[in-house]
Design an enzyme around this catalytic site. Structure first.
Site, short mmCIF file in Angstrom:
data_model
loop_
_atom_site.label_atom_id
_atom_site.label_comp_id
_atom_site.label_asym_id
_atom_site.label_seq_id
_atom_site.Cartn_x
_atom_site.Cartn_y
_atom_site.Cartn_z
N ILE A 51 -3.03 6.01 -4.75
CA ILE A 51 -1.82 5.79 -5.52
C ILE A 51 -1.73 4.28 -5.72
O ILE A 51 -1.92 3.51 -4.77
CB ILE A 51 -0.57 6.38 -4.81
CG1 ILE A 51 0.66 6.31 -5.69
CG2 ILE A 51 -0.34 5.74 -3.47
CD1 ILE A 51 1.82 7.15 -5.20
N ALA A 52 -1.54 3.87 -6.95
CA ALA A 52 -1.55 2.44 -7.26
C ALA A 52 -0.36 2.10 -8.15
O ALA A 52 -0.10 2.78 -9.14
CB ALA A 52 -2.84 2.08 -7.98
N GLU A 85 -4.79 9.25 3.54
CA GLU A 85 -5.07 8.25 4.57
C GLU A 85 -4.53 6.92 4.08
O GLU A 85 -4.49 6.65 2.87
CB GLU A 85 -6.55 8.17 4.90
CG GLU A 85 -7.36 7.31 4.01
CD GLU A 85 -8.83 7.28 4.39
OE1 GLU A 85 -9.47 6.31 3.96
OE2 GLU A 85 -9.34 8.18 5.05
N TYR A 97 5.59 6.98 2.70
CA TYR A 97 5.09 8.26 3.16
C TYR A 97 6.00 8.88 4.23
O TYR A 97 6.29 10.07 4.18
CB TYR A 97 3.66 8.14 3.68
CG TYR A 97 2.69 7.68 2.61
CD1 TYR A 97 2.78 8.16 1.31
CD2 TYR A 97 1.69 6.76 2.89
CE1 TYR A 97 1.90 7.75 0.32
CE2 TYR A 97 0.81 6.34 1.91
CZ TYR A 97 0.91 6.84 0.63
OH TYR A 97 0.04 6.43 -0.34
#
Length: 130
Positions: A51-52, A85, A97
């Site tokens: 995810i960027a 991860e 998260y």
């Protein structure tokens, strides 16, 4: 490239790596103008591959939006759990998260190389999908 701008401590993926992933039927991109997520769904499990968010657009909810949309897409494709991860020193990602229900389920000691500070652990996180 957006991934290179977003990942300054880790090695950013190159265009060939993205092309190879996207050529498989299991990978899906969730995109917005200043960010994206890439998930892989196989059977009833999904993995958030990356995810960027462009650095100039962080802390505005874009990462959370991409994550929520990724979870919805994985659910739509039949997944019951999402794995990822993250580097143990990535406080912003960890906060995101944990705020969305992820819990640590594993550890890869010294997984990420860091110039000048030595290796950093990778935390394996997961959460059930609705």
């Amino acid at each position: 490239m957006l991934h290179r701008a977003a990942f300054t401590q880790d090695r950013a993926w190159d265009a060939d790596e993205f092309a190879n992933l996207l050529a498989t039927p299991h990978c899906h991109v969730i995109a917005e103008s200043n960010g994206f997520a890439l998930i892989r769904v196989i059977a009833d499990e999904a993995e958030l591959l990356t995810i960027a968010v462009h650095p100039e657009h962080r802390r505005a909810g874009l990462g959370k939006s991409l994550l929520i949309r990724s979870m919805a897409k994985a659910t739509e494709l039949g997944a019951f759990e999402l794995f990822l991860e993250v580097a143990a020193d990535n406080a912003g990602a960890l906060a995101l998260y944990h705020s969305t229900g992820f819990a640590q389920v594993g550890l890869r000691p010294g997984y990420y190389a860091r110039a000048g500070v030595g290796p950093v652990d990778a935390l394996l996180l997961s959460r059930p999908l609705p």
